[in-house]
Motif scaffolding. Structure first.
Motif, PDB file in Angstrom:
ATOM      1  N   GLY A   1     -47.317   7.824  39.709  1.00 25.32           N
ATOM      2  CA  GLY A   1     -46.455   7.140  40.699  1.00 25.32           C
ATOM      3  C   GLY A   1     -45.768   5.901  40.373  1.00 25.32           C
ATOM      4  O   GLY A   1     -45.763   5.856  39.092  1.00 25.32           O
ATOM      5  N   PRO A   2     -45.051   5.190  41.287  1.00 22.35           N
ATOM      6  CA  PRO A   2     -44.223   4.132  41.009  1.00 22.35           C
ATOM      7  C   PRO A   2     -44.792   2.714  41.282  1.00 22.35           C
ATOM      8  O   PRO A   2     -44.053   1.906  40.888  1.00 22.35           O
ATOM      9  CB  PRO A   2     -43.081   4.300  42.116  1.00 22.35           C
ATOM     10  CG  PRO A   2     -44.003   4.885  43.375  1.00 22.35           C
ATOM     11  CD  PRO A   2     -45.156   5.507  42.701  1.00 22.35           C
ATOM     12  N   PHE A   3     -46.256   2.587  41.070  1.00 21.87           N
ATOM     13  CA  PHE A   3     -46.565   1.170  41.407  1.00 21.87           C
ATOM     14  C   PHE A   3     -46.760   0.336  40.094  1.00 21.87           C
ATOM     15  O   PHE A   3     -47.795  -0.273  40.207  1.00 21.87           O
ATOM     16  CB  PHE A   3     -47.868   1.222  42.220  1.00 21.87           C
ATOM     17  CG  PHE A   3     -48.269   0.236  42.970  1.00 21.87           C
ATOM     18  CD1 PHE A   3     -47.419  -0.766  43.736  1.00 21.87           C
ATOM     19  CD2 PHE A   3     -49.411  -0.745  42.704  1.00 21.87           C
ATOM     20  CE1 PHE A   3     -47.821  -1.795  44.444  1.00 21.87           C
ATOM     21  CE2 PHE A   3     -49.890  -1.658  43.223  1.00 21.87           C
ATOM     22  CZ  PHE A   3     -48.873  -2.468  44.279  1.00 21.87           C
ATOM     23  N   ASP A   4     -45.856   0.432  39.200  1.00 19.39           N
ATOM     24  CA  ASP A   4     -46.058  -0.363  37.805  1.00 19.39           C
ATOM     25  C   ASP A   4     -46.123  -1.727  38.227  1.00 19.39           C
ATOM     26  O   ASP A   4     -46.741  -2.553  37.528  1.00 19.39           O
ATOM     27  CB  ASP A   4     -44.721  -0.324  36.860  1.00 19.39           C
ATOM     28  CG  ASP A   4     -44.785   1.154  36.573  1.00 19.39           C
ATOM     29  OD1 ASP A   4     -45.655   2.136  36.809  1.00 19.39           O
ATOM     30  OD2 ASP A   4     -43.665   1.668  35.909  1.00 19.39           O
ATOM     31  N   VAL A   5     -45.628  -2.332  39.534  1.00 14.73           N
ATOM     32  CA  VAL A   5     -45.714  -3.825  39.612  1.00 14.73           C
ATOM     33  C   VAL A   5     -47.306  -4.353  39.793  1.00 14.73           C
ATOM     34  O   VAL A   5     -47.780  -5.388  39.862  1.00 14.73           O
ATOM     35  CB  VAL A   5     -44.912  -4.221  40.697  1.00 14.73           C
ATOM     36  CG1 VAL A   5     -45.387  -3.591  42.022  1.00 14.73           C
ATOM     37  CG2 VAL A   5     -44.631  -5.597  40.912  1.00 14.73           C
TER      38      VAL A   5
END
Length: 360
Positions: free
Chosen positions: A49-53
């Protein structure tokens, strides 16, 4: 300063340490938020997924750590040995438990622990916060435990500074942290370079916020909320920044704005805390430490019972948060009660009376 006897004074500050921190409800909220963000990051990473932050929850923790350490020690009798002893007994026992269980899991089912690395030197080094290095990064048995290596280094520096007179502590502490980071580019690859990473400046930022807060600094509610909001916006926009930007700038600066904005907004308008976010704040250390191990076990169960692929990320996330929080109740909380027993209310009243009499 307290004019009571040393023992009575020490008891007063010991009881105040926790009450001061938990009375700043925004700090409790942010601790819970940071822990949940890191869990979301790891589940997102697991499924591409894209939730690296979400990893920036670590940076919020670092700023909070600097804030808490300064607020709970400034203006009080200095006892460096007691300070370090309490930090060790608060952090180490649970970390060792999770490290041993994670090591056992790696040995029993290594295919379930992707990205983990077990060796006897790494196991021993992890227990004492000097794990093996991989690509110049600390890589302990409990993979998220790299942050505790920096925490313990910060506690060591803080302990040494407590030997100084109070008027010197802030300048020496922040100067020492800046000097540590200044050496980063000088050192070759190795432990010295790893432990001088600019992320250390996030502790200094928290100390600075704590000093301003203790000095009674105030900001209008709107300004505090705007600072916190700007911090969250910067975090949301961070994927747009250069990947080479130092973490201390990319995530540390927004984290500092969030913490500073939150505590000063609360000072401008205090609020009654809600039960769930306060509980998550209390449980944040357990959630942070347990979540990878619990997540591995949860993933195994979710896959075994044939949960539909579309539901797997949310199921693993919720189950991991719930069971990690439960482990706070059944493991961390009893452990803390054993190592840091609270005085009975009657004893506290007697202590307060003795302190008042000694001060007259």
């Amino acid at each position: 300063m307290c004019n009571a006897t040393g023992a009575v004074c020490a008891a007063i500050w010991r009881d105040l340490d926790r009450s001061i921190v938990t009375s700043i409800h925004s700090i409790q909220y942010l601790r819970g938020l940071a822990a949940c963000a890191v869990v979301c990051f790891h589940v997102s990473e697991q499924f591409g997924g894209p939730f690296d932050v979400g990893a920036a929850g670590v940076d919020i923790f670092f700023v909070i750590s600097g804030f808490i350490m300064w607020v709970t020690t400034a203006g009080r009798p200095a006892d460096p040995w007691r300070f370090m002893g309490r930090r060790i007994t608060r952090i180490v026992p649970l970390y060792w438990i999770v490290t041993v269980l994670t090591a056992a899991g790696i040995l029993i089912k290594p295919q379930f622990f992707y990205g983990h690395f077990f060796s006897v030197p790494n196991f021993v080094g992890s227990l004492f916060f000097v794990p093996v290095l991989q690509e110049n990064a600390l890589h302990p048995i409990v993979i998220q435990g790299w942050t505790l290596c920096y925490e313990m280094m910060f506690y060591l520096v803080f302990t040494l500074v407590l030997f100084l007179g109070e008027r010197w502590r802030f300048g020496v502490l922040t100067g020492a942290l800046v000097a540590i980071v200044a050496l980063h580019s000088i050192f070759p690859a190795g432990y010295a370079r790893a432990f001088t990473d600019p992320v250390v400046l996030e502790f200094a930022a928290g100390v600075g916020v704590g000093r301003l807060w203790l000095q009674g600094a105030r900001l209008p509610l709107g300004v505090g909320l705007a600072m916190a909001g700007a911090g969250f916006l910067l975090l949301a926009a961070s994927p747009l920044f250069d990947d080479e930007m130092p973490r201390a700038l990319r995530w540390g600066l927004p984290a500092t704005l969030i913490v500073a904005g939150a505590v000063f907004a609360e000072r401008a308008r205090p609020f009654k805390p809600a039960a769930l976010p306060s509980f998550l704040g209390d449980a944040s250390y357990s959630i942070y430490l347990w979540h990878v191990l619990v997540g591995v076990l949860t993933t195994g169960v979710v896959l075994r019972i044939g949960t539909p692929a579309a539901l797997q990320p949310a199921t693993i996330l919720v189950a991991t948060l719930v069971f990690s929080a439960v482990l706070y109740l059944v493991a961390e909380k009893p452990l803390v009660a054993l190592l840091h027993p609270q005085r009975p209310k009657g004893a506290v009243k007697a202590r307060d009376a003795a302190a008042a009499g000694a001060a007259e």
